[in-house]
Design an enzyme around this catalytic site. Sequence first.
Site, mmCIF file in Angstrom:
data_model
loop_
_atom_site.group_PDB
_atom_site.id
_atom_site.type_symbol
_atom_site.label_atom_id
_atom_site.label_comp_id
_atom_site.label_asym_id
_atom_site.label_seq_id
_atom_site.Cartn_x
_atom_site.Cartn_y
_atom_site.Cartn_z
ATOM 1 N N LYS A 128 -48.260 44.059 106.902
ATOM 2 C CA LYS A 128 -49.132 43.126 107.409
ATOM 3 C C LYS A 128 -48.880 42.741 108.761
ATOM 4 O O LYS A 128 -47.867 42.531 109.392
ATOM 5 C CB LYS A 128 -49.339 41.566 106.802
ATOM 6 C CG LYS A 128 -50.352 40.802 107.327
ATOM 7 C CD LYS A 128 -50.830 39.364 106.745
ATOM 8 C CE LYS A 128 -49.706 38.299 106.540
ATOM 9 N NZ LYS A 128 -49.948 37.752 108.139
ATOM 10 N N ASP A 144 -44.018 36.173 108.042
ATOM 11 C CA ASP A 144 -43.182 35.727 109.190
ATOM 12 C C ASP A 144 -43.014 34.065 109.276
ATOM 13 O O ASP A 144 -42.325 33.689 110.010
ATOM 14 C CB ASP A 144 -43.376 36.260 110.283
ATOM 15 C CG ASP A 144 -44.899 35.871 110.884
ATOM 16 O OD1 ASP A 144 -45.502 35.247 110.128
ATOM 17 O OD2 ASP A 144 -45.317 36.446 112.018
ATOM 18 N N SER A 145 -43.766 33.300 108.364
ATOM 19 C CA SER A 145 -43.511 31.982 108.226
ATOM 20 C C SER A 145 -42.151 31.705 107.934
ATOM 21 O O SER A 145 -41.737 30.429 108.127
ATOM 22 C CB SER A 145 -44.502 31.334 107.239
ATOM 23 O OG SER A 145 -44.650 32.076 105.962
ATOM 24 N N GLU A 166 -50.766 40.928 112.678
ATOM 25 C CA GLU A 166 -51.815 40.262 113.360
ATOM 26 C C GLU A 166 -52.885 40.739 114.295
ATOM 27 O O GLU A 166 -51.968 41.521 115.364
ATOM 28 C CB GLU A 166 -51.048 38.983 113.848
ATOM 29 C CG GLU A 166 -50.428 38.064 112.675
ATOM 30 C CD GLU A 166 -49.999 36.765 113.014
ATOM 31 O OE1 GLU A 166 -49.958 36.180 114.438
ATOM 32 O OE2 GLU A 166 -49.042 36.305 112.498
ATOM 33 N N ASP A 216 -44.697 40.952 106.427
ATOM 34 C CA ASP A 216 -45.055 40.833 107.777
ATOM 35 C C ASP A 216 -44.418 41.662 108.534
ATOM 36 O O ASP A 216 -43.069 41.674 108.676
ATOM 37 C CB ASP A 216 -45.145 39.476 108.061
ATOM 38 C CG ASP A 216 -46.236 38.701 108.174
ATOM 39 O OD1 ASP A 216 -47.488 39.245 107.941
ATOM 40 O OD2 ASP A 216 -46.245 37.448 107.974
ATOM 41 N N GLU A 263 -57.419 33.471 108.588
ATOM 42 C CA GLU A 263 -56.854 31.929 108.943
ATOM 43 C C GLU A 263 -57.652 31.066 109.548
ATOM 44 O O GLU A 263 -57.945 31.181 110.785
ATOM 45 C CB GLU A 263 -55.368 32.229 109.259
ATOM 46 C CG GLU A 263 -54.424 31.014 109.479
ATOM 47 C CD GLU A 263 -53.093 31.238 109.594
ATOM 48 O OE1 GLU A 263 -52.425 32.392 109.672
ATOM 49 O OE2 GLU A 263 -52.317 29.991 109.691
HETATM 50 O O1 KIV Z 1 -46.629 34.364 107.505
HETATM 51 C C1 KIV Z 1 -47.188 33.724 106.708
HETATM 52 O O2 KIV Z 1 -47.053 33.003 105.824
HETATM 53 C C2 KIV Z 1 -48.651 34.173 106.812
HETATM 54 C C3 KIV Z 1 -49.654 33.268 105.975
HETATM 55 C C4 KIV Z 1 -49.968 32.009 106.783
HETATM 56 C C5 KIV Z 1 -50.717 34.151 105.693
HETATM 57 O O3 KIV Z 1 -49.039 34.952 107.566
#
Ligand code: KIV
Length: 271
Positions: A120, A51-52, A122, A90, A189
């Site tokens: 994934k 989600d980055s 959080e 994500d 992280e």
């Molecule tokens: O969204 C992302 O890029 C991440 C990484 C920083 C692990 O969750």
Amino acid sequence: MSVHKDVKRITTHVLQEMKSNNEKISMLTGYDYSMAKILDKAGVDIILVGDSASNVMAGHETTLPITLNEMIYHASSVVRAVERALVVVDLPFGSYQGNSREALSSAIRIMKETGGHSVKLEGGKEVLESIQRILTAGIPVMGHLGLTPQSIYKFGTYTVRAKEEEEAQRLIEDAKLLEDAGCFALILEKIPAALGAQVAEALTIPVIGIGAGGGMDGQVLVSHDMLGINNDFNPRFLRKYHNLYEEMFKSFQSYIKDVRSGDFPNENEQY
Ligand code: KIV
């Protein structure tokens, strides 16, 4: 014998074998077809459709605004390029917290509409019910603890997490909880290296770090950061393999100069 060299496709089982065999796992983010093709051909084990994308692709300040539909768009572009790597997608903010039924339907949409291999999310204890429900559908789940950017407004800052004993203990408990629930791997992280190594040692599932030290079973970075595309993000944990900002900037300037001068296209570049 090396596990990852002998397999045509990375699966969650291969990652588990790599941990047992002490082989480090490489993971990088990817958000589009062209970059994912290069990542996969280069041999990265896991491509994270993170989600980055909210930051590096869309230019938002945080990861919160990206939507499930937008994640699905990025993930399906990546999946079309990939032959070997495991693709982890994500679950975006708001698509799984507080309602495990919604979490399951978000995860099912990702699996059905993107062809991705796993999701994934959080958090620890507070999202356990969502994780359990997603797992009942046979969808592999990767956990994410330590600095969890979707909670940035709770933390207030992106500094190192779990430096104090109480938070470190909570992180260790959450990590164990996620492993016991059935997560196939865990991201840690921005936490102290000693704590990272302790968790990786204590868990049987692969633990992959970003800013969590060298004691991890693998490492992940945001591709745009390690390529130096974004030249004003310079945290201590980041190793830059290139200064692509500079390279791209110079290439764009040369092109503009050539167009303006009439040098491009030349005789060999036209029909
Ligand atoms: O969204 C992302 O890029 C991440 C990484 C920083 C692990 O969750």
